[in-house]
Design a protein around this motif. Structure first.
Motif, PDB file in Angstrom:
ATOM      1  N   VAL A 223       0.858  -1.191   0.000  1.00 54.49           N
ATOM      2  CA  VAL A 223       0.000   0.000   0.000  1.00 54.49           C
ATOM      3  C   VAL A 223       0.889   1.233   0.000  1.00 54.49           C
ATOM      4  O   VAL A 223       1.929   1.269   0.680  1.00 54.49           O
ATOM      5  CB  VAL A 223      -0.915   0.028   1.242  1.00 54.49           C
ATOM      6  CG1 VAL A 223      -1.817   1.263   1.223  1.00 54.49           C
ATOM      7  CG2 VAL A 223      -1.763  -1.245   1.318  1.00 54.49           C
ATOM      8  N   ILE A 224       0.470   2.263  -0.737  1.00 56.72           N
ATOM      9  CA  ILE A 224       1.174   3.537  -0.758  1.00 56.72           C
ATOM     10  C   ILE A 224       0.218   4.635  -0.314  1.00 56.72           C
ATOM     11  O   ILE A 224      -0.997   4.555  -0.534  1.00 56.72           O
ATOM     12  CB  ILE A 224       1.741   3.833  -2.175  1.00 56.72           C
ATOM     13  CG1 ILE A 224       2.767   4.969  -2.120  1.00 56.72           C
ATOM     14  CG2 ILE A 224       0.627   4.113  -3.169  1.00 56.72           C
ATOM     15  CD1 ILE A 224       3.526   5.139  -3.428  1.00 56.72           C
ATOM     16  N   LEU A 225       0.764   5.637   0.351  1.00 56.68           N
ATOM     17  CA  LEU A 225      -0.049   6.744   0.873  1.00 56.68           C
ATOM     18  C   LEU A 225       0.668   8.056   0.615  1.00 56.68           C
ATOM     19  O   LEU A 225       1.859   8.185   0.906  1.00 56.68           O
ATOM     20  CB  LEU A 225      -0.276   6.568   2.373  1.00 56.68           C
ATOM     21  CG  LEU A 225      -0.837   7.781   3.154  1.00 56.68           C
ATOM     22  CD1 LEU A 225      -2.259   8.078   2.738  1.00 56.68           C
ATOM     23  CD2 LEU A 225      -0.759   7.540   4.658  1.00 56.68           C
ATOM     24  N   ALA A 226      -0.057   9.038   0.073  1.00 56.53           N
ATOM     25  CA  ALA A 226       0.478  10.390  -0.074  1.00 56.53           C
ATOM     26  C   ALA A 226       0.296  11.106   1.259  1.00 56.53           C
ATOM     27  O   ALA A 226      -0.809  11.514   1.622  1.00 56.53           O
ATOM     28  CB  ALA A 226      -0.251  11.133  -1.189  1.00 56.53           C
ATOM     29  N   LEU A 227       1.367  11.241   2.000  1.00 56.04           N
ATOM     30  CA  LEU A 227       1.341  11.814   3.341  1.00 56.04           C
ATOM     31  C   LEU A 227       1.660  13.305   3.269  1.00 56.04           C
ATOM     32  O   LEU A 227       2.720  13.697   2.793  1.00 56.04           O
ATOM     33  CB  LEU A 227       2.370  11.103   4.220  1.00 56.04           C
ATOM     34  CG  LEU A 227       2.494  11.580   5.664  1.00 56.04           C
ATOM     35  CD1 LEU A 227       1.200  11.340   6.424  1.00 56.04           C
ATOM     36  CD2 LEU A 227       3.658  10.860   6.344  1.00 56.04           C
ATOM     37  N   SER A 228       0.713  14.121   3.741  1.00 58.39           N
ATOM     38  CA  SER A 228       0.926  15.573   3.696  1.00 58.39           C
ATOM     39  C   SER A 228       1.322  16.153   5.045  1.00 58.39           C
ATOM     40  O   SER A 228       1.799  17.283   5.131  1.00 58.39           O
ATOM     41  CB  SER A 228      -0.356  16.261   3.225  1.00 58.39           C
ATOM     42  OG  SER A 228      -1.372  16.138   4.216  1.00 58.39           O
ATOM     43  N   GLY A 229       1.085  15.387   6.111  1.00 64.90           N
ATOM     44  CA  GLY A 229       1.255  15.929   7.452  1.00 64.90           C
ATOM     45  C   GLY A 229      -0.031  16.508   7.998  1.00 64.90           C
ATOM     46  O   GLY A 229      -0.087  16.924   9.153  1.00 64.90           O
ATOM     47  N   GLY A 230      -1.088  16.538   7.162  1.00 57.67           N
ATOM     48  CA  GLY A 230      -2.395  16.982   7.621  1.00 57.67           C
ATOM     49  C   GLY A 230      -3.067  15.918   8.473  1.00 57.67           C
ATOM     50  O   GLY A 230      -2.600  14.778   8.570  1.00 57.67           O
TER      51      GLY A 230
END
Length: 530
Positions: A223-230
């Motif tokens: 699994v991949i996740l676009a992590l923004s810090g939000g």
């Protein structure tokens, strides 16, 4: 949302009410899962969902108006307990043989409710007057057969009607609104006294349930996740990692326009605290070149968004064999966009902000573990998962970041100024909000700041500093009070707080000689400047 619905749940029929989401939230506040469904759902579809109870929302229409929201009358024959509010009471009355009249005098805001004898719904509330919140012109003039009228106001003769034998109850007022003094008690009487439900919607149980669901959905896949810090992406990261560990890789695309200290916080929390596989893509120079000379705000947004996904998918290819994409989609996203899982009358507000523009030939199966949760529930979940409070209570921040809080061209000099000024604004107003929380015990105090930040306009102003004339940039401070961002008012900050922010910015941020405070509500303004 059937794939992960708890066995015990309340279906909230959406008749277009401004309070529709609030009803669902109030039920969940009592630790009972609730879900909004379209009002025109068929009785057969509803029966297949097997709700434990039904609440009929209010709505702006007249039940007799052409094209008014309607419902399948067979729902009342399913034997499921039903509670109606406002329009919900009126449509219950009409469907069951009662009458609704258009009165000469409407009733809006607080009203005094008088109980009329014994009442299941009003049990435990004052027999004399109590304040309730009204918003109507039409009202029930004659209750259906077998119903008892158990409450009235000066304007509304059928403010509460009940048929305990069939477990059907309704009010013309809105118990879900805090202004209704004993509204919570009425909801408790219905959920626990009438429906005998259990308080099973708790964070501890939810985490266990979600972890198991994620494991079953993912299996052995990556699994991949676009992590923004939000908040949303951070909570998804913590939850999915708890379920599948290093099968999850987080990609943090640093475009250089985050707030001061945020890239470091992402590194510290996810790499050092949670020990997650984290790819930190330093794309600052790439974005700086791309944005050089660009002044149009929409072009900034478009360029930043498009480039973000290019960078992200490039990294996904480098990782290889990734089949699933985790996203921070939350329940209001689903409701407002009308996407996939709901189709109610209020489900067309805006397009889904998490729809991803997959490149040709690229496909990921989506995993959206927060799509049952409201924002404040996501925050509670984050705390329970061990995320730091500073991250969990992070205020809304636009995807393009500081680029749209810099009016005109984005340059390294402007970014440096705005990051330093914005950090001061946030530090001072974080402290102000904390003081209010300690005084009131409520993080959502109507006097607290909901969102606050600095804006850098594309002008310079004359000033005097150290007996010398200066020609430097001003900083605009924006601080608003809101609950949903649909409307907002400027925060009535104490003068000493505003003064301290101004003094610190001018003293500590090189290149600034003036601070102004934006006192415009939304509407007519927006919260952001661009």
């Amino acid at each position: 949302m059937s794939e992960a619905r708890p066995k015990q749940f309340v279906a909230v029929f959406d008749f277009g009410a401004q309070y529709g989401q609030l009803i669902a939230r109030r039920v969940r506040d009592l630790h009972v899962y609730s879900e909004i469904v379209p009002c025109d759902i068929s009785a057969d579809e509803l029966a297949a969902m097997a709700p434990s109870a039904i609440i009929l929302s209010g709505g702006p229409a007249s039940v007799y108006a052409e094209g008014a929201p309607d419902m399948d009358a067979r729902v009342f024959e399913l034997g499921i307990p039903i509670l109606g509010f406002c329009y919900g009471e009126q449509i219950m009355a009409v469907k069951l043989g009662g009458e609704v009249a258009h009165t000469d005098k409407g009733e809006y805001g607080p009203a005094t409710l008088t109980r009329l004898g014994s009442s299941v719904l009003l049990d435990g509330t004052p027999e004399g007057g109590q304040t309730v919140w009204m918003s109507h012109r039409d009202s029930v003039s004659r209750a259906p057969e077998d119903f008892m009228v158990t409450g009235r106001t000066d304007t509304c003769p059928v403010a509460v009607m009940e048929c305990p034998r069939r477990r059907l109850f309704a009010t013309q007022f809105h118990p879900e609104v805090r202004h209704s003094e004993y509204g919570t008690r009425m909801l408790e009487n219905f959920l626990f006294g009438v429906c005998h439900l259990e308080k099973s919607w708790t964070m501890e149980g939810i985490i266990d349930q979600k972890v198991e669901e994620i494991r079953q959905q993912v299996g052995s896949r990556k699994v991949i996740l676009a992590l923004s810090g939000g908040v949303d992406s951070s909570v998804v990261a913590a939850l999915v990692h708890r379920a599948i560990g290093d099968q999850l890789t987080c990609v943090f695309v640093n475009h250089g326009m985050l707030r001061k200290g945020e890239p470091e916080m992402v590194e510290e929390v996810f790499r050092e605290q949670f020990h997650m596989p984290l790819v930190h893509v330093h794309a600052e120079e790439r974005y700086a070149k791309m944005l050089a000379g660009v002044t149009d705000p929409e072009k900034k947004r478009r360029l930043i968004g498009t480039e973000f996904w290019k960078v992200f998918f490039d990294e996904a290819q480098k990782i290889g064999d990734v089949e699933m994409l985790a996203q921070g989609t939350i329940y209001p996203d689903i409701i407002e966009s009308g996407a996939r899982k709901t189709g109610g009358k209020a489900a067309t507000i805006k397009s889904h902000h998490n729809l991803i523009p997959f490149p040709e030939g690229v496909h990921f199966d989506l995993i959206e573990p927060l799509d049952h949760f409201f924002k404040d529930e996501v925050r509670e979940l984050g705390i329970a998962l061990g995320l730091p409070a500073k991250m969990v209570w992070r205020q809304p921040f636009p995807g393009p970041g500081l680029a749209i809080r810099i009016i005109g061209e984005v340059t390294p000099e402007k970014l440096a100024i705005l990051k330093d000024a914005d950090a001061i604004v946030r530090e001072e107003l974080d402290a102000y909000n904390q003081r209010l929380f300690e005084e009131t015990g409520d993080r959502n105090s109507e006097h607290a700041c909901w969102q606050y930040f600095a804006v850098l306009p594309d002008i310079r102003s004359v000033g005097v500093m150290g007996d010398e004339r200066t020609y430097r940039r001003p900083i605009i401070v924006r601080a608003v009070e809101s609950t949903d961002a649909m409307t907002a008012d400027w925060a009535k900050l104490p003068y000493d707080v505003i003064g301290r922010i101004s003094s610190r910015i001018v003293d500590e941020v090189d290149g600034v000689n003036r601070v102004v405070y934006d006192v415009t509500p939304k509407p007519p303004a927006t919260i952001e400047w661009e």
